[in-house]
Design an enzyme around this catalytic site. Sequence first.
Site, PDB file in Angstrom:
ATOM      1  CG  MET A   1      -1.861  -0.959   1.187  1.00 49.37           C
ATOM      2  SD  MET A   1      -3.512  -0.742   2.103  1.00 49.37           S
ATOM      3  CE  MET A   1      -2.971  -0.565   3.700  1.00 49.37           C
ATOM      4  N   GLY A   2       2.197   1.163  -0.301  1.00 46.26           N
ATOM      5  CA  GLY A   2       3.116   2.320  -0.485  1.00 46.26           C
ATOM      6  C   GLY A   2       3.727   2.607   0.808  1.00 46.26           C
TER       7      GLY A   2
ATOM      8  CG  HIS B   1       7.154  -2.417   2.030  1.00 44.33           C
ATOM      9  ND1 HIS B   1       7.204  -1.321   2.943  1.00 44.33           N
ATOM     10  CD2 HIS B   1       5.993  -2.827   2.151  1.00 44.33           C
ATOM     11  CE1 HIS B   1       5.991  -1.061   3.391  1.00 44.33           C
ATOM     12  NE2 HIS B   1       5.165  -2.223   2.771  1.00 44.33           N
TER      13      HIS B   1
ATOM     14  CD  GLU C   1       8.062 -15.693   7.583  1.00 45.61           C
ATOM     15  OE1 GLU C   1       8.697 -15.207   8.579  1.00 45.61           O
ATOM     16  OE2 GLU C   1       8.364 -16.528   6.956  1.00 45.61           O
TER      17      GLU C   1
ATOM     18  CG  LEU D   1      11.895  -2.367  10.025  1.00 44.01           C
ATOM     19  CD1 LEU D   1      12.462  -2.145   8.694  1.00 44.01           C
ATOM     20  CD2 LEU D   1      12.168  -1.549  11.045  1.00 44.01           C
ATOM     21  CB  SER D   2       5.148  -1.418  11.529  1.00 40.89           C
ATOM     22  OG  SER D   2       3.837  -0.600  11.225  1.00 40.89           O
TER      23      SER D   2
HETATM   24  O1  PAF Z   1      -0.115  -5.993   3.210  1.00 40.95           O
HETATM   25  C1  PAF Z   1      -0.409  -4.915   2.697  1.00 40.95           C
HETATM   26  O2  PAF Z   1       0.216  -3.990   2.466  1.00 40.95           O
HETATM   27  C2  PAF Z   1      -1.900  -5.172   2.075  1.00 40.95           C
HETATM   28  O3  PAF Z   1      -2.830  -5.661   2.845  1.00 40.95           O
HETATM   29  C3  PAF Z   1      -1.969  -5.637   0.854  1.00 40.95           C
HETATM   30  C4  PAF Z   1      -1.664  -6.934   0.587  1.00 40.95           C
HETATM   31  C5  PAF Z   1      -0.940  -4.852  -0.053  1.00 40.95           C
HETATM   32  C6  PAF Z   1      -3.449  -5.519   0.103  1.00 40.95           C
HETATM   33  O4  PAF Z   1      -3.832  -4.220   0.119  1.00 40.95           O
END
Ligand code: PAF
Length: 301
Positions: free
Chosen positions: A47-48, A54, A169, A205-206
Amino acid sequence: MARDRRPAKAPKAAKVRKAVLTRTVEEFEAAFWPDEQPVDNAVVMTMGALHEGHAALVRAARRQVGQDGRVAVTVFVNPLQFGAGEDLDRYPRTLDEDLALAEEMGADVVFAPSVDEVYPNGEPLVRISAGPMGEGFEGAARPGHFDGVLTIVAKLLHITDPDFAVFGEKDAQQLALVRRMVADLDFDVEVVGVPTVREEDGLALSSRNRFLSEAERDRALVLSRALFAGRDAGARGPKAVREAAAAVLEGADGVSPDYLALVDPLSFTEAPDDFQGEAVLAVAARVGSTRLIDNVSVIVR
Ligand code: PAF
């Protein structure tokens, strides 16, 4: 013993890539399948507001498909997975930075569609239901959340048609549900789970960590400490795992736990007291006004 005098083999240099930003399905398809050459491809859905967590997913995707394969990162803040009172409009949107990071980590294509591109007929009337597996834990705190997640994941799997779909995870229930959807509904894709990235002091991390004050960040460390204590008790069985983690969490200053649970990762239901094997110890808590989740895998004997 004779010394091996052969020069060390240089590692294959990573290709210098320019990630292409695409906004429509048509643009995406042209960029992701530029020719007929059969190569492995992988997608990382986000979701950016990309961070190192990421980046680990993108790197894992690159490892899966090799230097000649293709990696797509999707950036879409999915309105369907936000409930009433969860501030969809306040969700951070940082596309320029996301594009730069995705490129640096080895993505070939970034797909960042508008809401209208993804849902051209408005909110979908027909959705994927996460069923009972989506009702506990995160699903209890956020009713309907996982129906929204699985609906967009299914759509993005159809659009991107990858060999591999890479998920963190960190969102253990989401990962379990995606695996289950893929198995139960015959999606032709391999789901790859990537371990949670942590700061040196244990904080997972979040994207939400940015909302923590310095004092709250310190308090939040009790979550990973509790999980690690539970993990260390794995050899003594499920009850010991739960007790060890709960003891650390109990009375933690400024932290309101929502749940602490040892679950079977296949069904995401509480592991029975005679459970043996790999379980997930998951926690959710509010620290100040920020709700955090974390989990570790525990080998239970
Ligand atoms: O984990 C996320 O960022 C979201 O739930 C996903 C998998 C991109 C779906 O919108």
